[in-house]
Design an enzyme around this catalytic site. Structure first.
Site, mmCIF file in Angstrom:
data_model
loop_
_atom_site.group_PDB
_atom_site.id
_atom_site.type_symbol
_atom_site.label_atom_id
_atom_site.label_comp_id
_atom_site.label_asym_id
_atom_site.label_seq_id
_atom_site.Cartn_x
_atom_site.Cartn_y
_atom_site.Cartn_z
ATOM 1 N N TRP A 151 0.796 -1.229 0.000
ATOM 2 C CA TRP A 151 0.000 0.000 0.000
ATOM 3 C C TRP A 151 0.828 1.280 0.000
ATOM 4 O O TRP A 151 0.290 2.361 -0.199
ATOM 5 C CB TRP A 151 -0.923 0.024 1.226
ATOM 6 C CG TRP A 151 -0.254 -0.390 2.510
ATOM 7 C CD1 TRP A 151 -0.348 -1.601 3.115
ATOM 8 C CD2 TRP A 151 0.633 0.393 3.337
ATOM 9 N NE1 TRP A 151 0.417 -1.632 4.266
ATOM 10 C CE2 TRP A 151 1.020 -0.421 4.429
ATOM 11 C CE3 TRP A 151 1.121 1.700 3.271
ATOM 12 C CZ2 TRP A 151 1.878 0.028 5.439
ATOM 13 C CZ3 TRP A 151 1.979 2.159 4.264
ATOM 14 C CH2 TRP A 151 2.353 1.323 5.332
ATOM 15 N N SER A 229 7.167 -6.899 3.423
ATOM 16 C CA SER A 229 8.056 -7.136 4.553
ATOM 17 C C SER A 229 8.890 -8.395 4.358
ATOM 18 O O SER A 229 8.503 -9.318 3.632
ATOM 19 C CB SER A 229 7.241 -7.263 5.841
ATOM 20 O OG SER A 229 6.529 -8.484 5.864
ATOM 21 N N GLU A 250 11.301 -7.950 -3.261
ATOM 22 C CA GLU A 250 11.746 -6.610 -2.842
ATOM 23 C C GLU A 250 11.219 -6.415 -1.435
ATOM 24 O O GLU A 250 10.044 -6.117 -1.231
ATOM 25 C CB GLU A 250 11.218 -5.548 -3.818
ATOM 26 C CG GLU A 250 11.943 -4.220 -3.716
ATOM 27 C CD GLU A 250 11.287 -3.276 -2.751
ATOM 28 O OE1 GLU A 250 11.799 -3.184 -1.600
ATOM 29 O OE2 GLU A 250 10.290 -2.640 -3.104
ATOM 30 N N CYS A 284 10.484 1.853 1.737
ATOM 31 C CA CYS A 284 11.457 0.806 2.050
ATOM 32 C C CYS A 284 12.890 1.316 2.001
ATOM 33 O O CYS A 284 13.768 0.761 2.660
ATOM 34 C CB CYS A 284 11.280 -0.381 1.111
ATOM 35 S SG CYS A 284 11.379 0.031 -0.639
ATOM 36 N N GLU A 381 12.756 -2.613 11.031
ATOM 37 C CA GLU A 381 12.404 -1.475 10.188
ATOM 38 C C GLU A 381 11.225 -0.713 10.798
ATOM 39 O O GLU A 381 10.145 -1.277 10.997
ATOM 40 C CB GLU A 381 12.029 -1.968 8.794
ATOM 41 C CG GLU A 381 11.686 -0.865 7.819
ATOM 42 C CD GLU A 381 11.330 -1.403 6.443
ATOM 43 O OE1 GLU A 381 11.554 -0.694 5.452
ATOM 44 O OE2 GLU A 381 10.834 -2.553 6.369
#
Length: 476
Positions: A151, A229, A250, A284, A381
């Site tokens: 998203w 993730s 990715e 990211c 993260e």
């Protein structure tokens, strides 16, 4: 909210509406109000999409490259024409400022144009053989692709996956995030309107684990493309392994930024602050761990805090907004927990650290400094507007910290020493490195990570070839 589109799935060119299906409430992150109900696929819907993808591949794999290029160029033109409406839709369902959403539209159009050219440059090679023998190496489309897009970039992520598959000659089943469906549908519609056959690309939504298990257990799917993730990526990779499905992953990052004393600190601060608040930090490749040489640490920390504290946070549709809300209710809670844990372990709060108001999903841009390495946020993260600024004594210690984690997506460094720039480029363990810049993405450049940040490429020639396989043909 009357300008938010009616939601549906796209299967064989049909707009599949809710009917008796389960639905998902798509929420406006500014207010928390429901924008629309999204129909979720059942098993029969997914089987229908798989059948269409199989037929579509049989047609599209033999479609001349010039025709595939025509469709992609046409879709790029339509994306540019529709940018205002597409961007508004993305802002309404995801929250980012309208200006960022418009740039995302331009990125999709640029990628479609590049992929259109690339599909006509997929050359093989002929090997040297004795007279009377011939050996050639050819690139061929891998087959139907299952693509899962998150998203945070509701236009660009679907665009990357659709463009690569279409250029390579593959069919594709796209499952974008249920939180941001209308953006993905808008990108797909541009391809349809440019002439893409309806059985070449399908769009489904559903319970993520149900959809992934159903698609990846099918013998139809030959390629998995996933952005998301690391945890979910590992799960999907295991599912794909059962059918030996090729994968592009990715995954997450934890962007280290090395700031040396000889850098242009003002430029580094301006670039890093805007990069940190871009899309509310839900990127990211967002700069996250600021690894700062001791002699400029206080200047950098205080400068970052000053800039982030001055950021105008609000509705992404308002022209003065610099940072919108976070995309969903989960994100402010997650950032709040990271901040509390870091403070409990001794980190210093320079600015922010709390939600804004009690409506929507707003969180203040935050700077934490002197954060212990055992704090959760130094190892996971954050995916939010949270900057971690720590002092280090010299190049070796700074590189060691940058490479400490298993993540290796993007890394950045600021220094005026040319020899150091080259050493850092060699030593940083990341798929992408920015030296005195945070601009590391482009339609002609591969976008990829290493280690827990994934494998395979999106964008560039590598992104198209990721949807292809090599075949060697020997004749005598």
């Amino acid at each position: 909210m009357t300008d938010y589109p009616t939601l549906h799935m796209m299967i064989e060119g049909e707009r599949v509406t809710a009917g008796s299906r389960r639905t998902f409430d798509v929420v406006n992150p500014v207010s928390g109000d429901t924008l629309a109900e999204l129909p979720l696929a059942d098993g029969a819907d997914l089987d229908r999409a798989l059948d269409a993808a199989q037929r579509g591949f049989g047609r599209w794999r033999y479609t001349p490259a010039a025709e595939r290029a025509r469709v992609l160029h046409g879709a790029a033109a339509l994306i540019r024409e529709r940018a205002e409406a597409l961007a508004r839709t993305a802002t309404m369902e995801q929250g980012k400022p309208l200006a960022e959403a418009k740039l995302e539209c331009m990125a999709v159009a640029a990628w479609f144009d590049f992929a259109a050219g690339e599909c006509q440059r997929l050359y093989g090679r002929e090997l040297v053989r004795p007279v009377g023998q011939r050996s050639v190496v050819r690139w061929e489309p891998v087959g139907p692709v299952a693509a899962f897009a998150p998203w945070n970039f509701p236009l660009a992520n679907p665009g990357r996956k659709l463009g690569a598959a279409v250029a390579a000659g593959c069919s594709i089943i796209l499952k974008s995030a249920e939180e941001t469906p209308a953006s993905a549908l808008g990108v797909l519609q541009a391809l349809y309107d440019a002439g893409l056959p309806s059985d070449v690309a399908q769009a489904v939504f559903g319970v993520p684990d149900e959809v992934s298990r159903h698609l990846l257990s099918s013998s139809v799917i030959r390629k998995l493309s996933f952005t998301g993730s690391t945890m979910v990526g590992k799960h999907l990779a295991k599912l794909a392994a059962d059918n030996m499905i090729r994968t592009t992953m990715e995954l997450g990052g934890h962007g280290p930024v090395l700031v040396f004393g000889d850098a242009d600190i003002d430029k580094a601060l301006a670039t890093a602050a805007s990069g940190k608040t871009r899309n509310a930090g839900q990127v990211c490749v967002s700069p996250t761990r600021f690894i700062v040489e001791e002699n400029v640490f206080e200047r950098f920390r205080d400068g970052m805090a000053e800039r982030l504290a001055a950021t105008r946070v609000g509705n992404g549709l308002d022209k003065d907004t610099q940072m919108g809300p976070m995309a969903n209710a989960r994100r402010p809670d997650a950032i709040g927990k990271f901040v509390a844990d870091a403070k409990d372990r001794g980190a210093r709060l320079a600015t922010g650290g709390e939600r804004i108001g009690n409506q929507g999903f707003f969180f203040k841009p935050t700077v934490l400094s002197e954060v212990p390495l055992d704090a959760e946020v130094m190892n996971e993260e954050p995916f939010g507007p949270l900057a971690l600024v720590n002092p280090y004594a010299g190049e070796d210690a700074m590189i060691a910290e940058a490479n400490r984690l298993n993540y290796g997506l993007a890394a950045f460094a600021w220094t005026s020493d040319v020899q150091r720039q080259r050493r850092i480029a060699d030593q940083l363990e990341a798929g992408m490195v920015g030296i005195n810049t945070h601009a590391i993405a482009g339609p002609d450049a591969p976008f990829q990570g290493v280690q827990w940040s994934g494998h395979g490429s999106e964008d560039g020639p590598e992104g198209v070839k990721a949807c292809m396989v090599v075949k060697a043909v020997h004749e005598a």
